[in-house]
Design an enzyme around this catalytic site. Sequence first.
Site, PDB file in Angstrom:
ATOM      1  N   HIS A 151       0.853  -1.193   0.000  1.00 33.89           N
ATOM      2  CA  HIS A 151       0.000   0.000   0.000  1.00 33.89           C
ATOM      3  C   HIS A 151       0.889   1.245   0.000  1.00 33.89           C
ATOM      4  O   HIS A 151       0.667   2.176  -0.746  1.00 33.89           O
ATOM      5  CB  HIS A 151      -0.941  -0.024   1.204  1.00 33.89           C
ATOM      6  CG  HIS A 151      -1.915   1.126   1.222  1.00 33.89           C
ATOM      7  ND1 HIS A 151      -2.881   1.282   2.165  1.00 33.89           N
ATOM      8  CD2 HIS A 151      -2.041   2.194   0.402  1.00 33.89           C
ATOM      9  CE1 HIS A 151      -3.578   2.387   1.927  1.00 33.89           C
ATOM     10  NE2 HIS A 151      -3.082   2.955   0.872  1.00 33.89           N
ATOM     11  N   GLU A 156       1.627   8.135  -4.296  1.00 31.42           N
ATOM     12  CA  GLU A 156       2.405   7.706  -3.132  1.00 31.42           C
ATOM     13  C   GLU A 156       3.767   8.394  -3.111  1.00 31.42           C
ATOM     14  O   GLU A 156       4.262   8.767  -2.056  1.00 31.42           O
ATOM     15  CB  GLU A 156       2.569   6.178  -3.127  1.00 31.42           C
ATOM     16  CG  GLU A 156       1.261   5.432  -2.854  1.00 31.42           C
ATOM     17  CD  GLU A 156       0.775   5.610  -1.418  1.00 31.42           C
ATOM     18  OE1 GLU A 156       1.600   5.596  -0.490  1.00 31.42           O
ATOM     19  OE2 GLU A 156      -0.443   5.765  -1.212  1.00 31.42           O
ATOM     20  N   HIS A 215       4.348  10.832  -0.095  1.00 29.10           N
ATOM     21  CA  HIS A 215       5.183  10.198   0.925  1.00 29.10           C
ATOM     22  C   HIS A 215       6.640  10.001   0.511  1.00 29.10           C
ATOM     23  O   HIS A 215       7.541  10.204   1.304  1.00 29.10           O
ATOM     24  CB  HIS A 215       4.597   8.834   1.295  1.00 29.10           C
ATOM     25  CG  HIS A 215       3.157   8.885   1.648  1.00 29.10           C
ATOM     26  ND1 HIS A 215       2.704   9.451   2.814  1.00 29.10           N
ATOM     27  CD2 HIS A 215       2.054   8.462   0.985  1.00 29.10           C
ATOM     28  CE1 HIS A 215       1.377   9.365   2.858  1.00 29.10           C
ATOM     29  NE2 HIS A 215       0.959   8.770   1.766  1.00 29.10           N
TER      30      HIS A 215
END
Length: 269
Positions: free
Chosen positions: A87, A135, A139
Amino acid sequence: MWSSVLPLLVTISPALLFLPDHTNTQDEHWQDYKYGRQQDSEVPDKKSFCSWKCLLFTLQWPGAFCQSLDEPSLCKIPQNVNNWTIHGLWPLRVRDCCKCWPMFKSDVQDLEAELQEHWPSLLQSHPSFLFWREEWIKHGVCAACVEGMNSPLRYFQLNLKLRAQFDIHKLLEVADISPSCERPYKLSEVHQALAPLLGEKLQIQCVTDDQEREVWFQVKIPLSHNLTVGCDHHVDADPPHPPHGHPCHPQTPFYYFPIDHQQPQTPCG
Ligand SMILES: *[C@@H]1O[C@H](CO)[C@@H](O)[C@H](O)[C@H]1NC(C)=O
Ligand SMILES: *[C@@H]1O[C@H](CO)[C@@H](O)[C@H](O)[C@H]1NC(C)=O
Protein backbone atom coordinates in the site's frame (compact mmCIF):
# COMPACT_ATOMS: atom_id res chain seq x y z
CA MET A 1 11.70 18.60 -40.30
CA TRP A 2 14.30 20.84 -38.67
CA SER A 3 12.80 23.87 -40.28
CA SER A 4 9.60 23.26 -38.31
CA VAL A 5 11.35 22.60 -35.00
CA LEU A 6 13.81 25.47 -34.96
CA PRO A 7 11.35 28.35 -34.98
CA LEU A 8 9.64 26.71 -32.03
CA LEU A 9 12.86 26.69 -30.02
CA VAL A 10 13.47 30.29 -30.86
CA THR A 11 10.04 31.31 -29.71
CA ILE A 12 10.35 29.44 -26.43
CA SER A 13 13.80 30.54 -25.33
CA PRO A 14 13.07 34.23 -24.64
CA ALA A 15 10.40 33.13 -22.19
CA LEU A 16 13.02 31.30 -20.16
CA LEU A 17 14.58 34.62 -19.28
CA PHE A 18 11.44 35.64 -17.45
CA LEU A 19 10.90 32.66 -15.23
CA PRO A 20 9.73 33.82 -11.82
CA ASP A 21 12.18 33.83 -8.91
CA HIS A 22 10.62 31.01 -6.97
CA THR A 23 11.86 28.43 -9.47
CA ASN A 24 15.29 29.07 -8.03
CA THR A 25 14.13 28.12 -4.59
CA GLN A 26 12.35 25.08 -5.92
CA ASP A 27 15.46 24.06 -7.71
CA GLU A 28 17.47 24.33 -4.51
CA HIS A 29 14.97 22.19 -2.68
CA TRP A 30 15.18 19.64 -5.38
CA GLN A 31 18.94 19.57 -5.12
CA ASP A 32 18.53 19.25 -1.43
CA TYR A 33 16.60 16.03 -1.82
CA LYS A 34 18.83 14.74 -4.47
CA TYR A 35 21.99 15.07 -2.46
CA GLY A 36 20.54 14.77 1.01
CA ARG A 37 22.05 18.01 2.28
CA GLN A 38 19.28 18.62 4.79
CA GLN A 39 21.69 19.88 7.48
CA ASP A 40 22.50 23.02 5.55
CA SER A 41 20.81 25.92 7.29
CA GLU A 42 20.70 28.34 4.37
CA VAL A 43 17.19 27.34 3.46
CA PRO A 44 15.09 28.01 6.59
CA ASP A 45 12.67 25.09 6.35
CA LYS A 46 15.30 22.61 5.37
CA LYS A 47 15.45 20.90 8.70
CA SER A 48 11.81 19.97 8.66
CA PHE A 49 12.30 17.95 5.50
CA CYS A 50 13.90 15.17 7.42
CA SER A 51 12.43 15.59 10.87
CA TRP A 52 10.58 12.29 10.85
CA LYS A 53 11.74 9.40 13.00
CA CYS A 54 9.49 6.56 11.94
CA LEU A 55 8.08 5.05 8.79
CA LEU A 56 5.07 2.83 8.34
CA PHE A 57 5.38 0.14 5.73
CA THR A 58 1.86 -0.99 4.88
CA LEU A 59 0.85 -4.16 3.08
CA GLN A 60 -2.68 -4.91 2.02
CA TRP A 61 -4.52 -8.14 1.37
CA PRO A 62 -6.30 -7.93 -2.02
CA GLY A 63 -8.89 -10.48 -0.86
CA ALA A 64 -10.41 -7.85 1.41
CA PHE A 65 -9.64 -4.64 -0.44
CA CYS A 66 -13.12 -4.34 -1.93
CA GLN A 67 -14.65 -4.71 1.51
CA SER A 68 -12.58 -1.75 2.69
CA LEU A 69 -14.21 0.60 0.18
CA ASP A 70 -17.37 2.59 0.75
CA GLU A 71 -18.36 1.53 -2.73
CA PRO A 72 -17.11 -2.08 -3.15
CA SER A 73 -18.08 -2.27 -6.81
CA LEU A 74 -15.23 0.12 -7.68
CA CYS A 75 -12.51 -2.44 -7.02
CA LYS A 76 -10.75 -4.93 -9.24
CA ILE A 77 -8.16 -7.62 -8.64
CA PRO A 78 -5.94 -8.16 -11.69
CA GLN A 79 -5.25 -11.81 -12.59
CA ASN A 80 -1.56 -11.53 -11.79
CA VAL A 81 -2.25 -10.35 -8.24
CA ASN A 82 -2.34 -13.31 -5.86
CA ASN A 83 -0.52 -12.16 -2.82
CA TRP A 84 -0.04 -9.45 -0.23
CA THR A 85 0.59 -6.18 -2.04
CA ILE A 86 2.19 -2.89 -1.08
CA HIS A 87 0.00 0.00 0.00
CA GLY A 88 2.79 2.39 0.84
CA LEU A 89 5.82 3.46 2.83
CA TRP A 90 5.03 6.55 4.83
CA PRO A 91 7.25 8.74 6.97
CA LEU A 92 5.23 9.72 10.05
CA ARG A 93 4.63 13.16 11.45
CA VAL A 94 6.21 14.94 8.54
CA ARG A 95 5.90 18.64 8.08
CA ASP A 96 6.23 20.55 4.84
CA CYS A 97 7.46 18.09 2.31
CA CYS A 98 8.55 19.64 -0.90
CA LYS A 99 6.01 19.13 -3.66
CA CYS A 100 8.60 19.87 -6.26
CA TRP A 101 9.80 16.46 -7.31
CA PRO A 102 7.62 15.14 -10.10
CA MET A 103 7.64 11.49 -11.11
CA PHE A 104 7.37 10.11 -14.61
CA LYS A 105 6.67 6.68 -16.02
CA SER A 106 10.22 6.43 -17.25
CA ASP A 107 11.47 6.73 -13.64
CA VAL A 108 10.13 3.29 -12.80
CA GLN A 109 10.13 1.72 -16.25
CA ASP A 110 12.55 -1.01 -15.22
CA LEU A 111 10.40 -1.99 -12.26
CA GLU A 112 7.06 -1.78 -13.95
CA ALA A 113 6.32 -5.53 -14.22
CA GLU A 114 7.26 -6.09 -10.58
CA LEU A 115 5.29 -3.10 -9.41
CA GLN A 116 2.23 -4.20 -11.38
CA GLU A 117 2.32 -7.46 -9.48
CA HIS A 118 3.31 -6.26 -6.03
CA TRP A 119 2.00 -2.69 -5.91
CA PRO A 120 -1.08 -2.70 -8.15
CA SER A 121 -3.93 -0.25 -8.03
CA LEU A 122 -7.00 -2.20 -7.02
CA LEU A 123 -9.35 0.57 -8.06
CA GLN A 124 -11.00 0.13 -11.44
CA SER A 125 -10.76 3.78 -12.31
CA HIS A 126 -7.17 4.17 -11.26
CA PRO A 127 -4.20 3.07 -13.37
CA SER A 128 -1.37 1.75 -11.21
CA PHE A 129 0.99 4.49 -12.32
CA LEU A 130 -1.33 7.10 -10.82
CA PHE A 131 -1.32 5.21 -7.54
CA TRP A 132 2.49 5.08 -7.54
CA ARG A 133 2.81 8.73 -8.43
CA GLU A 134 0.42 9.75 -5.64
CA GLU A 135 2.40 7.71 -3.13
CA TRP A 136 5.66 9.23 -4.35
CA ILE A 137 4.39 12.79 -4.20
CA LYS A 138 2.65 12.40 -0.83
CA HIS A 139 5.18 10.20 0.92
CA GLY A 140 8.19 9.26 -1.19
CA VAL A 141 9.33 12.83 -1.52
CA CYS A 142 9.37 13.12 2.28
CA ALA A 143 11.37 9.91 2.59
CA ALA A 144 13.83 11.01 -0.05
CA CYS A 145 16.12 12.78 2.40
CA VAL A 146 17.45 9.37 3.40
CA GLU A 147 20.09 7.55 1.41
CA GLY A 148 18.59 4.64 -0.48
CA MET A 149 15.25 6.38 -1.00
CA ASN A 150 16.45 9.54 -2.67
CA SER A 151 14.87 9.07 -6.08
CA PRO A 152 11.63 7.56 -7.35
CA LEU A 153 13.53 4.53 -8.65
CA ARG A 154 15.27 3.93 -5.32
CA TYR A 155 12.12 4.49 -3.30
CA PHE A 156 10.15 1.97 -5.33
CA GLN A 157 13.04 -0.47 -5.38
CA LEU A 158 13.29 -0.29 -1.64
CA ASN A 159 9.57 -0.95 -1.27
CA LEU A 160 9.87 -4.08 -3.39
CA LYS A 161 12.79 -5.19 -1.25
CA LEU A 162 10.85 -4.65 1.95
CA ARG A 163 7.90 -6.59 0.59
CA ALA A 164 10.15 -9.53 -0.20
CA GLN A 165 11.78 -9.27 3.21
CA PHE A 166 8.46 -9.25 5.07
CA ASP A 167 7.10 -12.41 3.53
CA ILE A 168 3.75 -12.49 5.27
CA HIS A 169 2.52 -15.31 3.09
CA LYS A 170 5.29 -17.59 4.27
CA LEU A 171 4.97 -16.66 7.95
CA LEU A 172 1.27 -17.45 7.81
CA GLU A 173 1.80 -20.67 5.93
CA VAL A 174 4.19 -21.91 8.59
CA ALA A 175 1.59 -21.05 11.24
CA ASP A 176 -1.11 -22.85 9.26
CA ILE A 177 -3.07 -19.67 8.65
CA SER A 178 -4.52 -19.64 5.14
CA PRO A 179 -7.36 -17.80 3.44
CA SER A 180 -10.71 -19.32 4.33
CA CYS A 181 -14.38 -18.44 4.21
CA GLU A 182 -15.13 -20.84 7.04
CA ARG A 183 -12.47 -20.41 9.61
CA PRO A 184 -11.98 -17.09 11.43
CA TYR A 185 -8.68 -16.44 13.18
CA LYS A 186 -7.85 -14.92 16.51
CA LEU A 187 -5.77 -11.79 16.70
CA SER A 188 -3.37 -13.48 19.11
CA GLU A 189 -2.59 -16.32 16.72
CA VAL A 190 -1.98 -14.00 13.77
CA HIS A 191 0.11 -11.66 15.88
CA GLN A 192 2.16 -14.54 17.16
CA ALA A 193 2.84 -15.72 13.61
CA LEU A 194 3.96 -12.33 12.34
CA ALA A 195 5.65 -10.60 15.29
CA PRO A 196 8.97 -12.51 15.18
CA LEU A 197 9.74 -10.92 11.80
CA LEU A 198 7.57 -7.79 11.72
CA GLY A 199 8.13 -6.71 15.30
CA GLU A 200 5.89 -6.53 18.34
CA LYS A 201 4.54 -3.17 17.26
CA LEU A 202 2.97 -4.33 14.04
CA GLN A 203 -0.64 -3.29 13.53
CA ILE A 204 -3.16 -5.77 12.19
CA GLN A 205 -6.14 -4.02 10.67
CA CYS A 206 -9.66 -5.15 9.88
CA VAL A 207 -12.72 -3.79 8.16
CA THR A 208 -16.30 -4.75 8.83
CA ASP A 209 -18.03 -6.12 5.74
CA ASP A 210 -21.70 -5.72 4.77
CA GLN A 211 -22.54 -8.91 6.67
CA GLU A 212 -20.98 -7.52 9.84
CA ARG A 213 -18.03 -9.89 9.60
CA GLU A 214 -14.64 -8.66 10.73
CA VAL A 215 -12.24 -9.07 7.82
CA TRP A 216 -8.46 -8.72 7.85
CA PHE A 217 -7.23 -6.35 5.16
CA GLN A 218 -3.99 -4.68 6.16
CA VAL A 219 -0.76 -4.87 8.13
CA LYS A 220 1.26 -1.84 9.19
CA ILE A 221 4.89 -2.33 10.07
CA PRO A 222 6.63 0.50 11.94
CA LEU A 223 10.25 1.02 10.86
CA SER A 224 12.97 3.34 12.10
CA HIS A 225 14.72 5.94 10.03
CA ASN A 226 17.39 3.33 9.32
CA LEU A 227 14.75 0.76 8.30
CA THR A 228 15.12 -1.53 11.29
CA VAL A 229 11.85 -3.04 12.49
CA GLY A 230 10.01 -1.25 15.27
CA CYS A 231 9.76 2.42 16.04
CA ASP A 232 8.08 4.36 18.81
CA HIS A 233 5.35 6.45 17.39
CA HIS A 234 1.98 7.49 18.64
CA VAL A 235 -0.74 5.72 16.75
CA ASP A 236 -2.91 8.82 16.90
CA ALA A 237 -0.26 10.65 14.91
CA ASP A 238 -0.78 8.40 11.90
CA PRO A 239 -1.95 10.30 8.90
CA PRO A 240 -5.43 9.22 7.85
CA HIS A 241 -5.04 6.86 4.93
CA PRO A 242 -8.09 5.71 3.14
CA PRO A 243 -9.28 3.04 2.91
CA HIS A 244 -10.09 3.26 6.59
CA GLY A 245 -9.82 0.26 8.78
CA HIS A 246 -9.53 -0.30 12.47
CA PRO A 247 -7.28 -2.44 14.62
CA CYS A 248 -8.68 -5.96 14.63
CA HIS A 249 -10.38 -6.60 17.96
CA PRO A 250 -8.57 -8.93 20.34
CA GLN A 251 -11.88 -10.56 21.29
CA THR A 252 -13.48 -10.91 17.87
CA PRO A 253 -12.05 -13.54 15.51
CA PHE A 254 -11.72 -12.24 11.96
CA TYR A 255 -11.74 -13.69 8.47
CA TYR A 256 -8.87 -13.94 6.05
CA PHE A 257 -10.84 -14.05 2.82
CA PRO A 258 -9.55 -15.89 -0.27
CA ILE A 259 -8.81 -13.77 -3.35
CA ASP A 260 -11.58 -14.11 -5.92
CA HIS A 261 -10.63 -12.42 -9.20
CA GLN A 262 -14.06 -12.94 -10.73
CA GLN A 263 -16.12 -11.72 -7.80
CA PRO A 264 -13.79 -9.65 -5.67
CA GLN A 265 -16.67 -8.00 -3.81
CA THR A 266 -18.11 -11.28 -2.59
CA PRO A 267 -15.36 -13.87 -2.18
CA CYS A 268 -17.33 -15.51 0.61
CA GLY A 269 -20.92 -14.87 -0.38
C1 LIG B 1 3.23 -15.19 -2.33
O1 LIG B 1 4.55 -14.73 -2.23
C2 LIG B 1 5.46 -15.63 -1.64
C3 LIG B 1 6.80 -14.97 -1.63
O2 LIG B 1 6.72 -13.65 -1.24
C4 LIG B 1 5.53 -16.92 -2.42
O3 LIG B 1 6.34 -17.83 -1.74
C5 LIG B 1 4.14 -17.48 -2.58
O4 LIG B 1 4.17 -18.60 -3.42
C6 LIG B 1 3.20 -16.45 -3.15
N1 LIG B 1 1.86 -16.98 -3.17
C7 LIG B 1 1.13 -17.03 -4.28
C8 LIG B 1 -0.25 -17.61 -4.12
O5 LIG B 1 1.54 -16.65 -5.35
C1 LIG C 1 18.52 2.05 13.93
O1 LIG C 1 17.86 3.06 14.64
C2 LIG C 1 17.37 2.66 15.90
C3 LIG C 1 16.54 3.79 16.46
O2 LIG C 1 17.11 5.02 16.24
C4 LIG C 1 18.56 2.29 16.79
O3 LIG C 1 18.11 1.90 18.05
C5 LIG C 1 19.31 1.15 16.12
O4 LIG C 1 20.48 0.83 16.87
C6 LIG C 1 19.72 1.50 14.70
N1 LIG C 1 20.25 0.31 14.06
C7 LIG C 1 21.27 0.34 13.22
C8 LIG C 1 21.69 -0.96 12.64
O5 LIG C 1 21.86 1.36 12.95
